[in-house]
Design a protein around this motif. Structure first.
Motif, short mmCIF file in Angstrom:
data_model
loop_
_atom_site.label_atom_id
_atom_site.label_comp_id
_atom_site.label_asym_id
_atom_site.label_seq_id
_atom_site.Cartn_x
_atom_site.Cartn_y
_atom_site.Cartn_z
N PHE A 33 0.65 -1.20 -0.10
CA PHE A 33 0.03 -0.07 -0.02
C PHE A 33 0.97 1.25 -0.10
O PHE A 33 2.09 1.21 0.59
CB PHE A 33 -0.98 -0.03 1.25
CG PHE A 33 -1.62 -1.07 1.68
CD1 PHE A 33 -0.80 -2.11 2.19
CD2 PHE A 33 -2.94 -1.53 1.45
CE1 PHE A 33 -1.58 -3.34 2.61
CE2 PHE A 33 -3.55 -2.64 1.57
CZ PHE A 33 -2.85 -3.53 2.23
N TYR A 35 0.45 5.40 1.11
CA TYR A 35 -0.49 6.38 1.65
C TYR A 35 0.18 7.73 1.70
O TYR A 35 1.30 7.65 1.68
CB TYR A 35 -0.94 6.00 3.13
CG TYR A 35 -1.66 4.85 3.32
CD1 TYR A 35 -1.07 3.52 3.39
CD2 TYR A 35 -3.06 4.98 3.34
CE1 TYR A 35 -2.02 2.43 3.27
CE2 TYR A 35 -3.78 3.94 3.60
CZ TYR A 35 -3.16 2.83 3.60
OH TYR A 35 -4.12 1.42 3.57
N GLN A 37 0.29 11.49 3.81
CA GLN A 37 -0.03 11.98 5.18
C GLN A 37 0.44 13.30 5.22
O GLN A 37 1.81 13.72 5.32
CB GLN A 37 0.52 11.05 6.30
CG GLN A 37 0.11 11.50 7.67
CD GLN A 37 0.55 10.93 8.72
OE1 GLN A 37 1.69 9.97 8.60
NE2 GLN A 37 -0.28 10.69 9.73
N GLY A 42 -4.50 12.53 9.08
CA GLY A 42 -4.28 10.76 9.07
C GLY A 42 -3.79 10.53 7.85
O GLY A 42 -3.84 11.22 6.65
N PRO A 43 -3.15 9.24 7.37
CA PRO A 43 -2.80 8.79 6.34
C PRO A 43 -3.98 8.70 5.49
O PRO A 43 -5.15 8.23 5.70
CB PRO A 43 -2.19 7.58 6.47
CG PRO A 43 -1.78 7.54 8.13
CD PRO A 43 -2.93 8.38 8.59
N GLU A 44 -3.95 9.09 4.06
CA GLU A 44 -4.88 9.19 3.03
C GLU A 44 -4.35 7.86 2.06
O GLU A 44 -3.30 8.03 1.65
CB GLU A 44 -4.98 10.57 2.32
CG GLU A 44 -5.60 11.58 3.25
CD GLU A 44 -7.00 11.69 2.97
OE1 GLU A 44 -7.74 12.60 3.56
OE2 GLU A 44 -7.54 10.69 2.39
N PHE A 45 -5.21 7.06 1.69
CA PHE A 45 -5.10 5.99 0.81
C PHE A 45 -4.89 6.40 -0.52
O PHE A 45 -5.39 7.24 -0.98
CB PHE A 45 -5.96 5.10 0.64
CG PHE A 45 -6.11 4.00 -0.33
CD1 PHE A 45 -6.71 4.06 -1.68
CD2 PHE A 45 -5.34 2.77 -0.17
CE1 PHE A 45 -6.61 3.18 -2.50
CE2 PHE A 45 -5.05 1.76 -1.17
CZ PHE A 45 -5.99 2.00 -2.15
N TYR A 48 -2.81 0.41 -3.98
CA TYR A 48 -2.76 -0.91 -3.34
C TYR A 48 -2.71 -2.01 -4.41
O TYR A 48 -3.05 -2.15 -5.54
CB TYR A 48 -4.40 -1.20 -2.71
CG TYR A 48 -4.56 -2.50 -2.34
CD1 TYR A 48 -5.76 -3.19 -2.61
CD2 TYR A 48 -3.60 -3.54 -1.61
CE1 TYR A 48 -6.16 -4.45 -2.25
CE2 TYR A 48 -4.04 -4.60 -1.34
CZ TYR A 48 -5.12 -5.28 -1.51
OH TYR A 48 -5.59 -6.57 -1.17
N ASP A 56 -6.17 -1.20 -6.71
CA ASP A 56 -6.97 -0.16 -6.70
C ASP A 56 -6.07 1.15 -6.40
O ASP A 56 -5.02 1.28 -5.76
CB ASP A 56 -7.44 -0.39 -4.99
CG ASP A 56 -8.36 0.77 -4.71
OD1 ASP A 56 -8.38 1.98 -5.48
OD2 ASP A 56 -9.41 0.63 -3.97
N SER A 58 -7.62 4.48 -6.78
CA SER A 58 -8.64 5.24 -6.57
C SER A 58 -8.25 6.45 -5.73
O SER A 58 -8.97 7.51 -5.77
CB SER A 58 -10.02 4.78 -5.86
OG SER A 58 -9.56 4.23 -4.72
N LEU A 91 3.91 7.13 2.86
CA LEU A 91 4.06 5.98 3.71
C LEU A 91 3.79 4.74 2.79
O LEU A 91 2.89 4.86 2.06
CB LEU A 91 3.17 5.96 4.86
CG LEU A 91 3.21 7.09 5.98
CD1 LEU A 91 2.08 7.08 6.80
CD2 LEU A 91 4.62 6.73 6.73
#
Lengths: 112, 112
Positions: A33, A35, A37, A42-45, A48, A56, A58, A91
């Motif tokens: 993954f 991310y 930040q 907070g960490p944002e996706f 993946y 993914d 997105s 991250l």
């Protein structure tokens, strides 16, 4: 290795420059993954992978962001024509399917 | 966008006191995880609770999950100065994915 390794730890880029961030996951971990930040958030996706397949993407904020994992292990997140709003900690995490994720220390990107 | 919100956003307590952090989320989940992040460091996994579980313990940590209210809480008992960090909940929504969606985090300060 013992954990998820990310390089570089710090990167300063001039606006408009391309950057490449590397992630070495834990050996044998299928899932990977990325991310983003921002400070105090907070960490944002972002994206993946399962093995080499990007299942993914997105969360990638624009077509300037591109991630790959060609052999199902090491992954690279590339940001083209960096802009100031791209400044953040990126991250990387890896996991076995259905198990807890292990995070790297992150790459702090500063765009000036 | 992030899955949920945590409250309080910030919490200051004295050593020895208990700290309670709450997390609310929006969609049905497969499991919920709590992570800790020290300033400038990576995320450390604390505990995972599955959607069919209601409570889980790990050392000084106690996590509860109420799927009907779409909420979880993390209790740290007998806090220590070393517990000072940001705490995030993260959810995995369904089967077939390990994608973590993070909340906004609670910044905990424990004074000696």
């Amino acid at each position: 290795g013992a954990g998820v390794s990310q390089s570089p730890r710090y990167k300063v880029a001039k606006r408009g420059q391309d950057v490449a961030l590397r992630c070495d996951p834990i050996s044998g971990h299928v899932s990977l993954f990325w991310y983003q930040q921002a400070l105090g958030q907070g960490p944002e996706f972002l994206t993946y992978f399962q093995n080499e397949a990007q299942l993914d993407k997105s969360g990638l904020p624009s077509d300037r962001f591109f991630a790959e994992r060609p052999e199902g292990s090491v992954s690279t997140l590339k940001i083209q024509r960096t802009q100031q709003e791209d400044s953040a900690v990126y991250l990387c995490a890896s996991s076995l399917r259905g198990r807890r994720a292990f995070f790297g220390q992150g790459t702090r990107l500063t765009v000036v | 966008s992030q899955q949920g919100e945590e409250d309080p956003q910030a919490l200051s307590i004295q050593e020895g006191e208990n700290a309670t952090m709450n997390c609310s989320y929006k969609t049905s989940i497969n499991n919920l995880q709590w992570y800790r992040q020290n300033s400038g460091r990576g995320l450390v996994h604390l505990i995972l609770i599955r959607s069919n579980e209601r409570e889980k313990h790990s050392g000084r940590l106690r996590v509860t999950l109420d799927t009907s209210k779409k909420s979880s809480s993390l209790l740290i008992t007998a806090s220590r100065a070393a517990d000072t960090a940001s705490y995030f909940c993260a959810t995995v929504r369904g089967v077939g994915t390990d994608k973590l969606i993070f909340g906004t985090g609670t910044r905990l300060q424990v004074f000696p």
